[in-house]
Design a protein around this motif. Sequence first.
Motif, PDB file in Angstrom:
ATOM      1  N   GLU A 122     -46.667  58.608 -83.680  1.00  0.00           N
ATOM      2  CA  GLU A 122     -46.678  57.383 -84.483  1.00  0.00           C
ATOM      3  C   GLU A 122     -47.252  57.760 -85.848  1.00  0.00           C
ATOM      4  N   LEU A 123     -46.359  58.055 -86.796  1.00  0.00           N
ATOM      5  CA  LEU A 123     -46.794  58.669 -88.046  1.00  0.00           C
ATOM      6  C   LEU A 123     -47.640  57.739 -88.909  1.00  0.00           C
ATOM      7  N   ASP A 124     -47.404  56.439 -88.875  1.00  0.00           N
ATOM      8  CA  ASP A 124     -48.234  55.534 -89.679  1.00  0.00           C
ATOM      9  C   ASP A 124     -49.700  55.661 -89.276  1.00  0.00           C
ATOM     10  N   ASP A 125     -49.949  55.692 -87.970  1.00  0.00           N
ATOM     11  CA  ASP A 125     -51.327  55.834 -87.481  1.00  0.00           C
ATOM     12  C   ASP A 125     -51.875  57.211 -87.842  1.00  0.00           C
ATOM     13  N   ILE A 182     -51.032  59.336 -90.294  1.00  0.00           N
ATOM     14  CA  ILE A 182     -51.275  59.580 -91.716  1.00  0.00           C
ATOM     15  C   ILE A 182     -52.635  59.025 -92.119  1.00  0.00           C
ATOM     16  N   ASP A 183     -52.948  57.846 -91.673  1.00  0.00           N
ATOM     17  CA  ASP A 183     -54.266  57.267 -91.984  1.00  0.00           C
ATOM     18  C   ASP A 183     -55.379  58.108 -91.375  1.00  0.00           C
ATOM     19  N   GLU A 220     -42.351  65.709 -94.708  1.00  0.00           N
ATOM     20  CA  GLU A 220     -42.644  64.274 -94.743  1.00  0.00           C
ATOM     21  C   GLU A 220     -44.140  64.016 -94.620  1.00  0.00           C
ATOM     22  N   ARG A 246     -46.480  62.149 -97.413  1.00  0.00           N
ATOM     23  CA  ARG A 246     -47.144  60.870 -97.116  1.00  0.00           C
ATOM     24  C   ARG A 246     -48.664  60.993 -97.170  1.00  0.00           C
ATOM     25  N   LEU A 275     -51.115  58.848 -99.779  1.00  0.00           N
ATOM     26  CA  LEU A 275     -52.274  58.054 -99.373  1.00  0.00           C
ATOM     27  C   LEU A 275     -53.561  58.626 -99.956  1.00  0.00           C
TER      28      LEU A 275
END
Length: 502
Positions: A278-281, A283-284, A313, A317, A321
């Motif tokens: 789950e890349l959104d999680d 990356i943060d 990617e 990303r 951020l």
Amino acid sequence: MTVLVRPKALDNLKVREFQMLIDGRWTNGAEGGVIERKSPGHGVVVSRYQAGTRVDAERAIAAARNAFDNGPWSHMTGAERSNIILKAADLIAVRSDELAYLDCIESGKPISQAKAELGGAVDIWRYAAALGRDLHGESYNTLGEGTLGVVLREAIGVVSIITPWNFPFLIVSQKLPFALAAGCTAVVKPSELTSGSTLLLGEILMETGVPAGVVNIIVGTGAEVGAPMTTHPDVDMISFTGSTLVGKLTMANAAQTLKKVSLELGGKNPQIVFPDAELDDFIDAAVFGAYFNAGECCNAGSRLIVHRDIADEVVQRVAALSAKVKVGDPLDPQTKVGAIITPEHLAKIDTYVRNAASAGANLSHGGSALDLGMGQFMSPTILSAVQPEMAVAREEVFGPVLSVLTFETLEDAVRIANSIDYGLSAGVWSRDFDTCLKIGRRVRAGTVWMNTFMDGASELPFGGYKQSGLGRELGRHAVEDYTETKTLNMHIGRRKVVWSGN
């Protein structure tokens, strides 16, 4: 472009003056020396400490020895000690803003982070108090009708506690309350760069009714104060957090008298990322893990080991951020990355980055010191195309520098993760829990996070494999670490005569 929060001058600042705590009294150092601490974020003196020497260390050790051998602390019930530790937790909570401010201006960490650490420290003190009431041994009534075996847990004695500058109050809280709960006495040496909150803890403990000599707090360098704390024959145990290099020296010193040693040392911690994560999680978590506490954290997620199919990617990303991370004034509640601890350490971080770029790594974000008009700051930095043999991929930079490496198979990822001298923590990201468990079982690290990073709780043990240290802090056995085991082998009735034959 990095978001900057320029420091404001500390107008009308009153420099705080501290003495040392020895045998229940606040005292000056034997030689009258003074250590001044400048705020790394503001460039002005914020604290003055008495500079301890070997004489002061020996006074403190003697006080702790006498308090353990002849004082009431080790003879109190677990409930009595627990109640005092709980009172300390309550007073820490009451004075948490003051403690957080000291950690912020002395270490350069953001004030919002310092306040969160104080909340965690309060929870640790309360957890230690609970464990102190549950400390127990064993009994064996299966050894025959004439024998009863009882195994006791007894306080080990005098503990030297040596803590670093990056988490001044949190790390002393991972050690001292557990030693106290076991019935030990202690000599505490915080870093000479960030001693303020630990000395304020001394005020709190005196207010709770901790007897004189049970907790002694002295400030000074490793050579002057740390060395006698690790070699003195009246010290029974050393609990040290710091660099692996100094940890090895501490262990060698302790070997002279075979002291028990607990070491929490360096880390070069990987986050392994698979294409189905789950890349959104992630990356943060990658940005948080790399830049939390300006990367001056043994648990920092300073190595991203990314599957080759998603590497471009991920770098793009993470860089995007990173550009939004606010760097600057530690006293600004919006700051995420504060100041670097000293100019010398900033120069060391810069050298790692320049050498990596010279060796072929790509500078994908940041990479330079920031001039904000005062203090010392480093831009959040990403190095991609890093090779496993590069120094920046193997050594602890201890700054906001993220190295990105790539892999193709799970076996490659494990090999890269395990190829260094450290083994403190690691992370793995995949929606396939079989993959997470395989990584968790095969990576040699004391903690492996799965689809999260740098979460923690007082109940979970913390420590590392290999050159990341010896032993564990926190968890249900933390108080036991400060004890010795004693066997009482009791014979019931008359002993059968077998030797003389009569």
